[in-house]
Design an enzyme around this catalytic site. Structure first.
Site, PDB file in Angstrom:
ATOM      1  N   LYS A 191       0.709  -1.240  -0.179  1.00  0.00           N
ATOM      2  CA  LYS A 191       0.009   0.077  -0.106  1.00  0.00           C
ATOM      3  C   LYS A 191       0.961   1.129  -0.123  1.00  0.00           C
ATOM      4  CE  LYS A 191      -3.414   2.468   2.673  1.00  0.00           C
ATOM      5  NZ  LYS A 191      -4.411   2.439   3.759  1.00  0.00           N
ATOM      6  N   LYS A 244      -1.965  -1.416  -3.905  1.00  0.00           N
ATOM      7  CA  LYS A 244      -3.005  -0.459  -3.674  1.00  0.00           C
ATOM      8  C   LYS A 244      -2.245   0.970  -3.949  1.00  0.00           C
ATOM      9  CE  LYS A 244      -5.934   2.091  -0.594  1.00  0.00           C
ATOM     10  NZ  LYS A 244      -6.228   1.955   0.890  1.00  0.00           N
TER      11      LYS A 244
END
Ligand code: PBG
Ligand code: ZN
Length: 321
Positions: A191, A244
């Site tokens: 992330k 992400k």
């Protein structure tokens, strides 16, 4: 001469050799639940996305059901926020109450609970703050409590999005200790500290009140480190790993999915959604074609699961194809 065009002559020929398909089964739809009564509040930077109070949630659940989407990712926004995000692990908190409501109505709908403190803390950081630093190990204890609380409420998947070190292992053992051996962990493994989360922070009321998230989320420039993060989460027991955001990080997804035999999820985040919506509203792009093209690219890069705010629209468009 190599005649590539032979296989492109008409749609039937093209579909015969098409390598990548997006299915409704791949899509996971994020929802926002806010504490309070009679609330249905559109997120201004995310047209078509609303924050619902639990008493108004049935309308959204009905839409999900009729779309044929089988999994959702839930984010809760509590009325009370404090330094340690205590509503995150209150068994009667807004998120837990929403999960119980959803699972009672739709027991087979897969409910993933985002596990992170930023929607619950007064300072908006994803962990416990001491002298402006985020305390990794103290945060993990709270994330474990939060995960168990979400599992008790009925969540099928725990999705830690905090980016603390060692949290997957700790959460796995906390879940196992409470008997939740079959609760899936979908780790936000790679992330990145991205500008694409802007609209989400409005939706979840979770912008950090000081500083930024760069001491825990990844540097956008780092691909090798992303592979190490993913590998570590796999070793620690993640069942599904995630990259992400999606579009600016498809290289990471591609390399990771070729390296590790795991189900990969990709999160098509709020800023990516907002850009498409804004351009579509102006009539500058064809929303349906852009969304389906983006999703095809995510699958081609190695995603199995696509988490996207476009899920309900896409489910409809996929049927029309
Ligand atoms: C919570 C969390 C965020 C997102 C998912 N979980 C925000 C953040 O890290 O600031 C972003 C989702 C999106 O932008 O759609 N940590
Ligand atoms: Zn967070």
């Amino acid at each position: 001469m190599k005649r590539f065009r032979r296989l492109r002559t008409n749609e039937n020929m093209r579909s015969l050799v098409r390598e990548t398909y997006v299915s409704k089964n791949d899509l996971m739809y994020p929802i926002f639940v806010i504490e309070g009564n009679n609330i249905k509040d559109e997120v201004s930077s995310m047209p078509g996305i609303y924050r619902y109070s639990v008493d108004r949630l049935d309308e959204e659940l009905e839409r999900i059901k009729s779309s044929g989407i089988r999994s959702i990712l839930i984010f809760g926004i509590p009325a009370h926020k404090d330094e340690k995000g205590s509503e995150a692990y209150n068994d009667n908190g807004v998120t837990q109450t929403a999960i119980r409501h959803i699972k009672k109505k739709y027991p087979r709908l897969i409910v993933a609970a985002d596990v992170c403190l930023c929607e619950y803390t007064s300072h908006g950081h994803c962990g416990v703050v001491h002298d402006s630093c985020i305390d990794n190990d103290e945060t993990i204890e709270l994330l474990c409590k939060m995960s168990v609380s979400m599992a008790k409420a009925g969540a099928d998947i725990i999705a830690p999005s905090d980016m603390m070190d060692g949290r997957v292992e700790a959460i796995r053992s906390a879940l196992d200790k409470e008997g939740f051996i079959n609760i899936v962990i979908m780790a936000y493994s790679a992330k990145f500290s991205s500008a694409y989360y802007g609209p989400f922070r409005e939706a979840a009321d979770s912008a950090p009140q000081f500083g930024d998230r760069k001491s825990y989320q990844m540097d956008v420039a780092n691909g090798n480190e992303a592979l190490r993060e993913i590998e570590t989460d796999i070793e620690e027991g993640a069942d599904i790993v995630m990259v992400k955001p999606a579009l600016a990080f498809l290289d990471i997804l591609k390399e990771a999915s070729l390296t590790y035999n795991m189900p990969f999820a990709v999160y098509n985040v709020s800023g990516e959604y907002a850009m498409v919506k804004a351009a579509a509203e102006k009539g500058w792009i064809d929303e349906k074609k852009i969304v389906l093209e983006n999703m095809t690219a995510m699958k081609r890069a190695g995603a199995k699961i696509i988490i996207t705010y476009h899920a309900l629209d896409a489910a409809k468009w996929l049927e029309e194809q």
